[in-house]
Design an enzyme around this catalytic site. Structure first.
Site, PDB file in Angstrom:
ATOM      1  N   SER A 196      47.121  25.888  -3.880  1.00  0.00           N
ATOM      2  CA  SER A 196      48.279  25.290  -4.523  1.00  0.00           C
ATOM      3  C   SER A 196      47.842  24.024  -5.261  1.00  0.00           C
ATOM      4  O   SER A 196      46.959  24.089  -6.113  1.00  0.00           O
ATOM      5  CB  SER A 196      49.380  25.023  -3.491  1.00  0.00           C
ATOM      6  N   GLU A 319      54.354  34.944  -5.296  1.00  0.00           N
ATOM      7  CA  GLU A 319      54.285  33.483  -5.185  1.00  0.00           C
ATOM      8  C   GLU A 319      55.656  32.813  -5.132  1.00  0.00           C
ATOM      9  O   GLU A 319      55.872  31.876  -4.368  1.00  0.00           O
ATOM     10  CB  GLU A 319      53.506  32.906  -6.378  1.00  0.00           C
ATOM     11  N   HIS A 420      53.824  32.328  -1.711  1.00  0.00           N
ATOM     12  CA  HIS A 420      52.929  31.189  -1.933  1.00  0.00           C
ATOM     13  C   HIS A 420      52.431  30.620  -0.603  1.00  0.00           C
ATOM     14  O   HIS A 420      53.212  30.332   0.302  1.00  0.00           O
ATOM     15  CB  HIS A 420      53.695  30.112  -2.701  1.00  0.00           C
TER      16      HIS A 420
END
Length: 516
Positions: A196, A319, A420
């Protein structure tokens, strides 16, 4: 973890550090790699850490960067939040050593305003035990203190440096180069990896002259690589922050005197405001400053300006579903917000075709249903930047591309999927460390363990040998190139597919689409 008489001692440039033995590993926590960034050093580049006298107890994590203590990332009890947060942790294997070990340096995620190296998910005992590597995890400045750019308001009397969080990461990598040999690590064999915002830091540092030579391989998981903004946008966001704390631009020097909780609260508000005003943008992010970040990272990759180190890069299949679940404004997940995002991107990029939005949306058959809107947002933020980078970097250095597709029965039933961050516990081999985690409510732990085993073998093989094949029993993972576009799909079993994103790639086109 309590130090004992046989606790491991290591002497480095700063002094002697006492760690602990834990779960088959030697662990040192909370080692300062830079001076406390407080007082006159608030909003300034990191300075060298001071030496200490005697033996320093390194059995507990150092303070974590100031952040919202009641935010979406829970802070474990016993951790301290403090500006004096520039520390790192080292995991090394117990047992005989026959050569200097490869080193892996982890940069945590958290949208550049949350997270820490002390999250239990990042415990590296499994990695060092099975991979015979040394793992380093780092803290760095976050939010207003790390990723807001006040340099446009600098004066000779009140200077402000840029990209402080990135500068911290570079300082930590310099510490690794100078000191990791004392822990059995090889300073000439360092793999930088992150997820991330941590993945975004990896791809950005790959284009930073200041980071050249500090790492030799890179792994970028779900990198928001286009979330790096120019000085004009950064100055506008910084001015909005000053309004939130009640300061005029001429009073910017008073930021050094404000209580840290005031800065943190204003940053949390800013994080909500900015993407609401301009969907698809972040309030806090790296800045193209002409120094640490001389170019927009994706453009730098496309012009062959990134460090020519082997790269393993990829994203997760679903995600955006986490942002819907958390009602987070960080990603546009409705058709209206997606439309606003394209309007804003077009204003930033007048050379884009006038029908760019329609061309992209046509590749998503169910649009404008909400799920397709999330898919467009996913691809704008993560998948397309990753494909653009993989394509460009494969021309100059070995590159491998993956997509993490695996989701447990519960995550599939809840329509969360491989969202995610869900690959991170598989990378570290740590499950069940998040309170009230429902991941295995409908089973699937045994399969997850097998998936984790494969991922760890591949990541460790890449860090140790420069290739993520993972051994004779694993599916061979070919390099990515513009001819075959081989992509490893990580599911219950691994599969290599040629160009699985062909339709999306063609719809989005050759031009990089992002904010400036």
């Amino acid at each position: 973890m309590v130090p004992s008489a046989d606790s491991p001692l290591v002497t480095i440039a700063q002094g002697t550090a006492r760690g602990v033995r834990f779960a088959g590993a030697l662990v040192w926590k909370g080692i300062p790699y830079a001076a406390p960034p407080i007082g006159d050093l608030r909003f300034r580049a990191p300075q060298a850490a001071a030496a200490w006298e005697g033996v320093r107890d390194c059995s507990v994590f150092g303070p974590i960067a100031p952040q919202n203590e009641h935010g979406p990332l829970p802070i474990d009890p016993g951790l301290t939040v403090d500006e004096d947060c520039l520390s790192l942790n080292v995991w090394a294997p117990e047992g005989p050593q026959h050569r200097p070990r490869p080193v892996m340096v982890w940069i945590h995620g958290g949208a550049y305003y949350l997270g820490s190296s002390a999250q239990r998910m990042f415990d590296a005992c499994h990695l060092v035990e099975r991979g015979d590597v040394v793992v380093v995890t780092i803290n760095y400045r976050l939010g207003a203190l790390g990723f807001l750019d006040f340099s446009s308001f600098s004066t000779a009397e009140q200077p402000f440096d840029t990209n402080l969080g990135l500068r911290d990461q570079i300082e930590a990598l310099k510490w690794v180069r100078a000191n990791i040999a004392a822990f059995g690590g090889d300073p000439a064999d360092v793999t930088l990896f992150g997820e991330s915002a941590g993945g975004g830091a990896v791809t950005t540092l790959m284009t930073s002259p200041a980071a050249e030579g500090l790492f030799h391989r890179a792994i970028a998981e779900s990198s928001p690589a286009t979330s790096v903004y120019g000085s004009e946008r950064a100055a506008s966001i910084a001015e909005s922050f000053l309004e939130l704390v009640g300061l005029a631009p001429a009073e910017v020097g008073r930021l050094r005197d404000l209580p840290v909780d005031v800065l943190t609260a204003a940053c949390v508000e800013l994080v909500q405001q900015v993407p609401a005003r301009v969907p698809g943008t972040l309030a806090v992010a790296p800045t193209v400053d002409g120094d640490v970040v001389p170019h927009y990272p994706v453009a730098a990759f496309r012009h062959g300006l990134a460090h020519k180190v082997p790269l393993l890069i990829g994203t997760n299949k679903d995600e955006a579903s986490m942002f819907r679940l958390m009602k987070s404004p960080l990603m546009p997940i409705t058709p209206d917000a997606v439309h606003q995002m394209f309007v804003a991107i077009a204003a930033d990029n007048p050379d884009l075709p006038v029908d760019e939005e329609q061309q992209v949306e046509a590749a998503y058959p169910d649009y404008p249903k909400r799920r397709s809107a999330m898919e467009i947002s996913r691809d704008a933020a993560f998948r397309m930047p990753t494909l653009w980078i993989a394509e460009a970097h494969s021309r100059v250095a070995p590159t491998w591309l993956y997509r993490f597709d695996y989701a447990t029965p519960f995550l599939r039933a809840a329509r969360i999927g491989a969202t995610h961050g869900t690959e991170v516990p598989y990378v570290f081999g740590n499950f069940g460390v998040v309170p009230r985690d429902p991941t295995f409510k409908l089973g699937g732990r045994r399969t997850a363990a097998h998936v984790s085993d494969r991922i760890q073998r591949r990541w460790l093989s890449f860090a140790s040998a420069g290739s993520p094949d993972g051994g004779e029993t694993e599916t061979p993972w070919p390099r990515y190139d513009e001819t075959d576009r081989a992509t490893l799909l990580i599911g219950k079993a691994d599969a290599v597919v040629g160009d699985p994103d062909r339709d999306l790639r063609r719809a989005w086109g050759e031009e990089v689409i992002g904010f400036t």
